[in-house]
Each structure stands twice: as structure tokens, then as C-alpha cells.
Design an enzyme around this catalytic site. Sequence first.
Site, short mmCIF file in Angstrom:
data_model
loop_
_atom_site.label_atom_id
_atom_site.label_comp_id
_atom_site.label_asym_id
_atom_site.label_seq_id
_atom_site.Cartn_x
_atom_site.Cartn_y
_atom_site.Cartn_z
N HIS A 1 0.87 -1.18 0.00
CA HIS A 1 0.00 0.00 0.00
C HIS A 1 0.91 1.23 0.00
O HIS A 1 1.54 1.54 -1.01
CB HIS A 1 -0.94 -0.10 1.21
CG HIS A 1 -2.05 0.90 1.26
ND1 HIS A 1 -2.33 1.77 0.25
CD2 HIS A 1 -2.97 1.17 2.24
CE1 HIS A 1 -3.37 2.53 0.58
NE2 HIS A 1 -3.78 2.19 1.79
N HIS B 1 -2.11 -2.41 -9.98
CA HIS B 1 -3.09 -1.83 -9.06
C HIS B 1 -4.31 -2.74 -9.02
O HIS B 1 -4.68 -3.31 -10.03
CB HIS B 1 -3.50 -0.43 -9.55
CG HIS B 1 -4.10 0.40 -8.47
ND1 HIS B 1 -5.42 0.32 -8.14
CD2 HIS B 1 -3.55 1.29 -7.63
CE1 HIS B 1 -5.66 1.15 -7.15
NE2 HIS B 1 -4.54 1.75 -6.82
N ASP C 1 2.65 5.55 -7.18
CA ASP C 1 3.93 5.49 -6.46
C ASP C 1 5.13 5.44 -7.38
O ASP C 1 6.27 5.58 -6.93
CB ASP C 1 3.96 4.25 -5.56
CG ASP C 1 2.92 4.37 -4.47
OD1 ASP C 1 2.84 5.44 -3.87
OD2 ASP C 1 2.19 3.39 -4.24
N1 COA Z 1 4.95 -6.50 -11.05
C1 COA Z 1 4.88 -7.66 -11.76
N2 COA Z 1 3.78 -8.42 -11.80
C2 COA Z 1 2.70 -7.97 -11.14
C3 COA Z 1 2.70 -6.78 -10.43
C4 COA Z 1 3.89 -6.04 -10.39
N3 COA Z 1 3.97 -4.91 -9.69
N4 COA Z 1 1.48 -6.59 -9.87
C5 COA Z 1 0.75 -7.65 -10.21
N5 COA Z 1 1.48 -8.49 -10.98
C6 COA Z 1 1.06 -9.78 -11.50
C7 COA Z 1 1.21 -10.82 -10.39
O1 COA Z 1 2.51 -11.41 -10.40
C8 COA Z 1 0.12 -11.78 -10.74
O2 COA Z 1 0.57 -12.59 -11.79
P1 COA Z 1 0.16 -14.14 -11.89
O3 COA Z 1 -1.34 -14.12 -12.10
O4 COA Z 1 0.91 -14.62 -13.07
O5 COA Z 1 0.55 -14.77 -10.59
C9 COA Z 1 -1.00 -10.90 -11.27
O6 COA Z 1 -0.33 -9.71 -11.77
C10 COA Z 1 -1.99 -10.48 -10.20
O7 COA Z 1 -1.27 -9.96 -9.09
P2 COA Z 1 -1.90 -9.71 -7.65
O8 COA Z 1 -0.82 -9.25 -6.73
O9 COA Z 1 -2.72 -10.87 -7.22
O10 COA Z 1 -2.94 -8.59 -7.99
P3 COA Z 1 -3.54 -7.52 -7.04
O11 COA Z 1 -4.81 -7.06 -7.59
O12 COA Z 1 -3.55 -8.00 -5.62
O13 COA Z 1 -2.40 -6.40 -7.22
C11 COA Z 1 -1.04 -4.88 -6.08
C12 COA Z 1 -2.40 -5.16 -6.67
C13 COA Z 1 -0.95 -3.36 -5.88
C14 COA Z 1 -0.93 -5.57 -4.72
C15 COA Z 1 0.10 -5.39 -7.02
O14 COA Z 1 -0.03 -4.86 -8.32
C16 COA Z 1 1.47 -5.07 -6.44
O15 COA Z 1 1.97 -5.79 -5.57
N6 COA Z 1 2.13 -3.97 -6.95
C17 COA Z 1 3.40 -3.57 -6.45
C18 COA Z 1 3.23 -2.77 -5.17
C19 COA Z 1 2.69 -1.39 -5.43
O16 COA Z 1 3.17 -0.67 -6.30
N7 COA Z 1 1.69 -1.00 -4.60
C20 COA Z 1 1.11 0.32 -4.67
C21 COA Z 1 -0.30 0.29 -5.14
S1 COA Z 1 -0.91 1.93 -5.37
#
Ligand code: COA
Length: 377
Positions: free
Chosen positions: A220, A259, A313
Site C-alpha cells: 500500500h 493496481h 507510487d
Molecule cells: N509487477 C509484476 N507483476 C505484477 C505486479 C507487479 N507490480 N502486480 C501484479 N502483478 C502480476 C502478479 O505477479 C500476478 O501474476 P500471476 O497471475 O501470473 O501470478 C498478477 O499480476 C496479479 O497480481 P496480484 O498481486 O494478485 O494482484 P492484485 O490485484 O492484488 O495487485 C497490487 C495489486 C498493488 C498488490 C500489485 O499490483 C502489487 O503488488 N504492486 C506492487 C506494489 C505497489 O506498487 N503498490 C502500490 C499500489 S498503489
Amino acid sequence: MTDIAKGLEGVLFTESKLTFINGSEGILTHLGIPIQEWAEKSTFEELSCALLAGKLPTAAELAKFDAALRANREVPADLLKEISSFPPHANPMQMLRTAISALGLYDPQSEDTSEEARSAISIRLIAQFSTIIAAIARVRGRQDIVAPRADLTHAANFLYMLTGKEPTSEQARLFDIALVLHVDHGMNASTFTAIATSSTLSDMYSCMVSAIGALKGPLHGGANEAVMVMLDEIGTPDKAADFITAKLDRHEKIMGVGHRVYKNFDPRSRVLRDYAEHVASKEGKSNYYQILETIEKIVVDRMGARGIYPNVDFYSGTVYADLGIEKEFFTPIFALARISGWCASVIEYTRDNRLLRPDAVYSGATDQHYVELQDRN
Ligand code: COA
């Protein structure tokens, strides 16, 4: 098999008139007004006032709100003493969480959950978050705490308390825009956490402490700091492509992209990218922007079809770094802005409060009996 909404994805639990997000088209509005217009034309003070009131303020209403913020910047001297006694190497979000918890002890109105009291507490919280976050930075830097000034805007006063120097108008405006972009974002994890706490009719300070704890996590609010760590690890623009390609090949997450809601460019990242570019074009600036540009291109090429794009971010850290803010402090800066969204959302939810109490599918053992300690293997 019962469906489980993992991560509560797509679960609608309330109505809100504050923020609208269309994730597939990359649209974000507050009170129906696009975020780009808020960033270009408004201020942190005005957006905070508008969200708390649920409407654009008149000039007189805004002046009153602004004056109230300025008048409430001082925090109790005893609390500042407490903050000064925190271990200077501690995590700044832990320090913030502890300080806000303590701040509630000094507020005689803290247990009043009426809307009138919550609105008054919100103004104090918004004003005093700034003073407390700056004080934490000074304590961590082993510097004297700088008292707030009532003659500066919210953004300028914060930078002044942080650095001990009055910022230029350009620096103050840039920081103000960064705050505006972070004020609210619908039912994100920290806002939801604040609402969950408030739904028990707990006090505003407890709601904010819960929210700070949720914002602290790297998925987050902690992501902007993680982006800067990654940029420092990459070092120079020529190494960016190989670094990111290898990370994606290993199925590792890239911080600052992806996201839960946006499956397109996060509109806030577009505004920040323009400012990051402006910062980078200034003489003597680091390679950060060039590295980010390279990463963005590769991520969009490889992951865009799956709806993974840079989020807010991705570029914010380079803008903060230009203002002289250390990366350990990016998440508290996020809190400095989001406090207004948290307060407005809690007040809105409380008007038609219902205790939040979801459920889980039970998948544990059944038909068991208690086994005496001496009889267990
Ligand atoms: N880099 C690479 N791959 C990513 C990714 C990233 N930042 N974010 C998601 N993915 C991929 C995952 O590896 C997953 O792939 P898979 O289906 O092959 O396993 C798929 O996308 C879904 O990811 P998931 O984490 O389950 O989706 P989510 O809806 O929970 O994701 C976040 C939301 C924000 C948690 C995720 O995008 C993330 O961890 N981002 C990095 C942290 C970040 O920047 N957070 C700030 C948000 S404002």
C-alpha cells in the site's frame, strides 16, 4: 463450493459520494471533478475542505477552513517531548502511529463520536499530522523540532518545519500538488481499515491509528519507498532494461506498478510523470527519471495487456527526492495527504453506520474432542 472474494475484490459494502474510480479507463474523480483539475487548479486545503463538506466550498467557507487549519497547527508540548524521546532509528510510520495514538490522550473531545465533534477533530488531525510528521523527521535526523508558522500554506509550512528553511513558491506548489494527488482513493486498504474501526463506534484517533498501520505495508503506502530502493539498486539508466527484464522473467513484482483497481494508467501517475520530467530537466539532476522511463516502457510492453501499468507510487518518489525528502519518509508523506480522505470517509460512513463484520468459509477440522495434554503426541 462457496465463492470467496479473496482480498474483498469487487465487494461493495457501502455507498460513497466522495471518490469515483474507473479502473479500466484510468479515471479518478473527487465529487465528480477529475483529479487532473484538482491537481491543476486546487490546493490540499480546498480538496480536504470539499471532501469533509461533500461539496466545493465557497470562498468564505474555504477561508474559514484554512484559518482553522492554521490555528490548530501547534501540538501539545508534552507530546513533542514524547516524540523527542522515541528511538531516532525507529520506523517513521511506527513513530507516527504511536504519536497519533498519544495525541488522542490530549484531546478532551476524543470520545465524542457526533458528526460535529468528528469534523472538529478532523481539522485538528489534518493540521497536527503535519506538525507531528515534521517533528518525527527532525528527531530522526537528530535536529531540533521546528515550530509551525501560521503565515504559510499547509504545504509550505510542512516543508518549512521539515527542513527549517522556507521553501520557494515552486517547491511549495509542487508539494501541494503531490498532496492533492494522494488525498483520497476510494476504498483502499487504509481507508477501509479506518472505516472498519469507526464502524464499531470507536473514536477518531483509533480510526486513524488503524489506518496508519494499514498504510505502512509495502503493498500500500510503502511502495513509493520501494521504488526508490529499486532505482538506487539499478543505479544508471543503461542498466535499467536488463534489471527489469530479468525481474519480470523471474516473475518478481516490480514496485510502483500494478493496481487492484486500475487496469490502465493510473491518472495520478500521469500528472506526477510530468512533474518528474520537469524536475529531471533541471540542471544537475539524477538519472531517476530516465530509469523510470525505461522501466515504464518495458512494463507497458510486457504487462500492459494484463492491465499492469505504473501507479501513483512510480513517479512520486523522484518528486519528493527533489524536495530533499528522504525515502524513509515517503510513506509518512502519503499519510500527511491521506488523513483528509480517511477523516472524510469515516464521517460519511458513520452517517449510516453498520458494524463491519464479514465472514469466512470454515475449512478446519470437525467432530473433534478435547485431548488431555498428557495424551497428545
Ligand atoms: N509487477 C509484476 N507483476 C505484477 C505486479 C507487479 N507490480 N502486480 C501484479 N502483478 C502480476 C502478479 O505477479 C500476478 O501474476 P500471476 O497471475 O501470473 O501470478 C498478477 O499480476 C496479479 O497480481 P496480484 O498481486 O494478485 O494482484 P492484485 O490485484 O492484488 O495487485 C497490487 C495489486 C498493488 C498488490 C500489485 O499490483 C502489487 O503488488 N504492486 C506492487 C506494489 C505497489 O506498487 N503498490 C502500490 C499500489 S498503489
